[in-house]
Design a protein around this motif. Structure first.
Motif, PDB file in Angstrom:
ATOM      1  N   ASP A  70      32.409  65.113  52.906  1.00 14.46           N
ATOM      2  CA  ASP A  70      31.431  65.288  53.973  1.00 14.46           C
ATOM      3  C   ASP A  70      31.004  63.941  54.536  1.00 14.46           C
ATOM      4  O   ASP A  70      31.010  62.927  53.837  1.00 14.46           O
ATOM      5  CB  ASP A  70      30.209  66.043  53.426  1.00 14.46           C
ATOM      6  N   SER A  71      30.596  63.930  55.810  1.00 12.79           N
ATOM      7  CA  SER A  71      30.207  62.677  56.461  1.00 12.79           C
ATOM      8  C   SER A  71      28.945  62.075  55.853  1.00 12.79           C
ATOM      9  O   SER A  71      28.688  60.880  55.995  1.00 12.79           O
ATOM     10  CB  SER A  71      30.002  62.902  57.964  1.00 12.79           C
ATOM     11  N   SER A  72      28.137  62.903  55.175  1.00 13.52           N
ATOM     12  CA  SER A  72      26.898  62.402  54.579  1.00 13.52           C
ATOM     13  C   SER A  72      27.115  61.835  53.175  1.00 13.52           C
ATOM     14  O   SER A  72      26.189  61.299  52.566  1.00 13.52           O
ATOM     15  CB  SER A  72      25.857  63.526  54.511  1.00 13.52           C
ATOM     16  N   THR A  73      28.326  61.942  52.660  1.00 10.35           N
ATOM     17  CA  THR A  73      28.619  61.455  51.312  1.00 10.35           C
ATOM     18  C   THR A  73      28.488  59.935  51.238  1.00 10.35           C
ATOM     19  O   THR A  73      28.913  59.218  52.142  1.00 10.35           O
ATOM     20  CB  THR A  73      30.048  61.861  50.898  1.00 10.35           C
ATOM     21  N   ASP A  74      27.880  59.448  50.152  1.00 10.71           N
ATOM     22  CA  ASP A  74      27.816  58.011  49.911  1.00 10.71           C
ATOM     23  C   ASP A  74      29.182  57.580  49.378  1.00 10.71           C
ATOM     24  O   ASP A  74      29.496  57.769  48.201  1.00 10.71           O
ATOM     25  CB  ASP A  74      26.710  57.708  48.896  1.00 10.71           C
ATOM     26  N   LEU A  75      29.988  57.009  50.251  1.00 10.24           N
ATOM     27  CA  LEU A  75      31.366  56.680  49.884  1.00 10.24           C
ATOM     28  C   LEU A  75      31.436  55.681  48.737  1.00 10.24           C
ATOM     29  O   LEU A  75      32.408  55.676  47.974  1.00 10.24           O
ATOM     30  CB  LEU A  75      32.112  56.137  51.109  1.00 10.24           C
ATOM     31  N   SER A  76      30.420  54.847  48.595  1.00 13.51           N
ATOM     32  CA  SER A  76      30.450  53.833  47.536  1.00 13.51           C
ATOM     33  C   SER A  76      30.406  54.459  46.143  1.00 13.51           C
ATOM     34  O   SER A  76      30.775  53.814  45.157  1.00 13.51           O
ATOM     35  CB  SER A  76      29.280  52.859  47.695  1.00 13.51           C
ATOM     36  N   LYS A  77      29.970  55.705  46.051  1.00  9.67           N
ATOM     37  CA  LYS A  77      29.870  56.372  44.754  1.00  9.67           C
ATOM     38  C   LYS A  77      31.147  57.118  44.373  1.00  9.67           C
ATOM     39  O   LYS A  77      31.255  57.635  43.259  1.00  9.67           O
ATOM     40  CB  LYS A  77      28.683  57.341  44.755  1.00  9.67           C
ATOM     41  N   LEU A  78      32.084  57.191  45.299  1.00  4.92           N
ATOM     42  CA  LEU A  78      33.325  57.903  45.010  1.00  4.92           C
ATOM     43  C   LEU A  78      34.230  57.069  44.118  1.00  4.92           C
ATOM     44  O   LEU A  78      34.322  55.849  44.269  1.00  4.92           O
ATOM     45  CB  LEU A  78      34.063  58.237  46.310  1.00  4.92           C
ATOM     46  N   ASN A  79      34.907  57.733  43.202  1.00  2.00           N
ATOM     47  CA  ASN A  79      35.898  57.084  42.351  1.00  2.00           C
ATOM     48  C   ASN A  79      37.282  57.628  42.686  1.00  2.00           C
ATOM     49  O   ASN A  79      37.442  58.819  42.969  1.00  2.00           O
ATOM     50  CB  ASN A  79      35.592  57.334  40.871  1.00  2.00           C
ATOM     51  N   TYR A  80      38.252  56.758  42.634  1.00  3.65           N
ATOM     52  CA  TYR A  80      39.630  57.161  42.915  1.00  3.65           C
ATOM     53  C   TYR A  80      40.093  58.208  41.911  1.00  3.65           C
ATOM     54  O   TYR A  80      39.897  58.065  40.704  1.00  3.65           O
ATOM     55  CB  TYR A  80      40.539  55.928  42.861  1.00  3.65           C
ATOM     56  N   GLN A  81      40.701  59.281  42.420  1.00  5.75           N
ATOM     57  CA  GLN A  81      41.233  60.338  41.566  1.00  5.75           C
ATOM     58  C   GLN A  81      42.756  60.371  41.629  1.00  5.75           C
ATOM     59  O   GLN A  81      43.430  60.018  40.683  1.00  5.75           O
ATOM     60  CB  GLN A  81      40.644  61.692  41.984  1.00  5.75           C
ATOM     61  N   SER A  82      43.282  60.786  42.781  1.00  5.02           N
ATOM     62  CA  SER A  82      44.741  60.882  42.913  1.00  5.02           C
ATOM     63  C   SER A  82      45.231  60.495  44.299  1.00  5.02           C
ATOM     64  O   SER A  82      46.355  60.033  44.450  1.00  5.02           O
ATOM     65  CB  SER A  82      45.207  62.305  42.586  1.00  5.02           C
ATOM     66  N   GLN A 132      44.950  58.065  47.496  1.00  9.13           N
ATOM     67  CA  GLN A 132      44.369  56.782  47.896  1.00  9.13           C
ATOM     68  C   GLN A 132      43.610  56.912  49.209  1.00  9.13           C
ATOM     69  O   GLN A 132      42.631  56.207  49.437  1.00  9.13           O
ATOM     70  CB  GLN A 132      45.448  55.699  48.012  1.00  9.13           C
ATOM     71  N   GLU A 133      44.049  57.809  50.070  1.00  4.94           N
ATOM     72  CA  GLU A 133      43.337  58.049  51.325  1.00  4.94           C
ATOM     73  C   GLU A 133      42.781  59.463  51.339  1.00  4.94           C
ATOM     74  O   GLU A 133      43.482  60.419  51.007  1.00  4.94           O
ATOM     75  CB  GLU A 133      44.266  57.860  52.524  1.00  4.94           C
ATOM     76  N   ILE A 134      41.513  59.594  51.711  1.00  5.83           N
ATOM     77  CA  ILE A 134      40.901  60.908  51.864  1.00  5.83           C
ATOM     78  C   ILE A 134      40.274  61.005  53.249  1.00  5.83           C
ATOM     79  O   ILE A 134      39.929  59.992  53.865  1.00  5.83           O
ATOM     80  CB  ILE A 134      39.834  61.189  50.783  1.00  5.83           C
ATOM     81  N   GLU A 135      40.140  62.216  53.744  1.00  2.57           N
ATOM     82  CA  GLU A 135      39.518  62.434  55.043  1.00  2.57           C
ATOM     83  C   GLU A 135      38.008  62.498  54.902  1.00  2.57           C
ATOM     84  O   GLU A 135      37.486  62.991  53.905  1.00  2.57           O
ATOM     85  CB  GLU A 135      40.042  63.731  55.660  1.00  2.57           C
ATOM     86  N   VAL A 136      37.314  61.999  55.908  1.00  2.00           N
ATOM     87  CA  VAL A 136      35.858  62.071  55.974  1.00  2.00           C
ATOM     88  C   VAL A 136      35.489  62.982  57.144  1.00  2.00           C
ATOM     89  O   VAL A 136      36.068  62.859  58.233  1.00  2.00           O
ATOM     90  CB  VAL A 136      35.234  60.671  56.171  1.00  2.00           C
ATOM     91  N   ASN A 137      34.554  63.892  56.922  1.00  3.08           N
ATOM     92  CA  ASN A 137      34.101  64.790  57.989  1.00  3.08           C
ATOM     93  C   ASN A 137      35.273  65.559  58.609  1.00  3.08           C
ATOM     94  O   ASN A 137      35.381  65.684  59.829  1.00  3.08           O
ATOM     95  CB  ASN A 137      33.352  63.996  59.067  1.00  3.08           C
ATOM     96  N   ASN A 138      36.170  66.050  57.735  1.00  3.86           N
ATOM     97  CA  ASN A 138      37.354  66.791  58.200  1.00  3.86           C
ATOM     98  C   ASN A 138      38.188  65.981  59.184  1.00  3.86           C
ATOM     99  O   ASN A 138      38.781  66.525  60.123  1.00  3.86           O
ATOM    100  CB  ASN A 138      36.947  68.129  58.828  1.00  3.86           C
ATOM    101  N   ASN A 139      38.204  64.675  58.973  1.00  7.61           N
ATOM    102  CA  ASN A 139      39.010  63.741  59.768  1.00  7.61           C
ATOM    103  C   ASN A 139      38.484  63.562  61.193  1.00  7.61           C
ATOM    104  O   ASN A 139      39.178  63.016  62.050  1.00  7.61           O
ATOM    105  CB  ASN A 139      40.481  64.195  59.820  1.00  7.61           C
ATOM    106  N   LYS A 140      37.256  64.002  61.453  1.00  6.52           N
ATOM    107  CA  LYS A 140      36.686  63.888  62.799  1.00  6.52           C
ATOM    108  C   LYS A 140      35.773  62.668  62.885  1.00  6.52           C
ATOM    109  O   LYS A 140      34.839  62.530  62.094  1.00  6.52           O
ATOM    110  CB  LYS A 140      35.899  65.150  63.146  1.00  6.52           C
ATOM    111  N   PRO A 141      36.006  61.770  63.849  1.00 13.93           N
ATOM    112  CA  PRO A 141      35.132  60.600  64.023  1.00 13.93           C
ATOM    113  C   PRO A 141      33.714  61.039  64.383  1.00 13.93           C
ATOM    114  O   PRO A 141      33.512  62.116  64.953  1.00 13.93           O
ATOM    115  CB  PRO A 141      35.784  59.839  65.181  1.00 13.93           C
ATOM    116  N   THR A 142      32.740  60.202  64.073  1.00 19.97           N
ATOM    117  CA  THR A 142      31.338  60.539  64.339  1.00 19.97           C
ATOM    118  C   THR A 142      30.735  59.639  65.412  1.00 19.97           C
ATOM    119  O   THR A 142      29.529  59.386  65.416  1.00 19.97           O
ATOM    120  CB  THR A 142      30.512  60.439  63.041  1.00 19.97           C
TER     121      THR A 142
END
Length: 268
Positions: free
Chosen positions: A68-80, A82-92
């Motif tokens: 989600d676009s409101s997610t604090d990206l700094s708290k995310l840890n790499y899982q599998s 390397q690239e993930i979409e933010v806000n369903n890949n829609k720019p804000t």
């Protein structure tokens, strides 16, 4: 194949029974046998079909990891991924962010109190793209403790806005310590898409933002968020280049100490 043969045999038994009209007791037995063969064969074919669809004979398109676009990206840890979409890949970007009235421009936020690169914004156009060959890089971003691996160097001096798009090279505000895989292929593939679009028409624009994501006072970014929206000469978004992604700043087989950029190569 055997299941189909059972069905065929059952049909033959039923057909023969009704055509020859045997005695009543034999007739019932043959009809029961024919129906049993058809049912058993049909069940086998159905189970085989179900097995094929679940094991990949009828593959489905994979779903890309998103947040989600409101997610604090700094708290995310790499899982599998390397690239993930933010806000369903829609720019804000807001409508004012997408204004092209003043033509192409680029802006780099001042370094923070730890001398870290903070953010780069631009309205890209073919006119900003350099024609001169890029000079060697000599600026060392924060956390620059490079190491030679079997596959090459661990780190690159990663441009927030790639040189091919901006002509910005040894600008400290535009450089971060990024792993080789972060820089190429992950960031580079998006930069190449942007460059291709801009080269098609000198009146094309792309609103672009790149932001390193740090955790606390760490000197090396945990990842980088990239957003882009392409627009025609009238300033209307055309959807040809549109993305909002977060790329983890990791390298396979290496444990990075993000607080200072030192690292340990994993032996297992």
């Amino acid at each position: 194949m055997y299941m189909l043969l059972l069905i065929l045999l059952g049909v033959i038994v039923l057909f023969t029974t009704f055509m020859t009209k045997p005695k009543k007791r034999i007739h019932h037995r043959l009809v029961s046998l024919g129906l049993l063969l058809v049912v058993v064969g049909g069940s086998g074919v159905y189970e085989s079909y179900q097995g094929n669809t679940s094991t990949g004979d009828n593959p489905r398109q994979s779903v890309k990891t998103t947040t989600d676009s409101s997610t604090d990206l700094s708290k995310l840890n790499y899982q599998s991924d390397q690239e993930i979409e933010v806000n369903n890949n829609k720019p804000t970007f807001t409508s004012s962010d997408l204004n092209i009235n003043n033509g192409a421009w680029q802006s780099f936020t001042n370094l923070d109190n730890l001398n870290r690169a903070v953010r780069a914004d631009a309205l890209l156009n073919k006119g900003l793209m350099p024609t001169a060959k890029r000079e060697p890089l000599y600026v060392n971003p924060t956390g620059w403790h490079n190491k030679k691996l079997k596959s090459g160097w661990l780190y690159n001096r990663s441009h927030l806005i790639g040189y091919q798009l901006s002509g910005q090279n040894n600008n400290p505000k535009n450089l971060m310590t990024g792993t080789r895989s972060l820089n190429s292929p992950e960031m580079l593939k998006h930069e190449n898409d942007i460059a291709y679009y801009l080269k098609q028409d000198p009146n094309n624009y792309i609103r672009y933002r790149v932001q390193p994501i740090y955790r606390g006072n760490e000197l090396v970014a945990r990842g980088v968020q990239m957003m882009a929206e392409s627009m025609d000469s009238q300033g209307s978004a055309d959807g040809q280049v549109s993305f909002n992604v977060y790329i983890f700043n990791i390298e396979s087989g290496v444990t990075i100490n993000y607080s200072d950029g030192t690292s340990v190569v994993n032996n297992n």
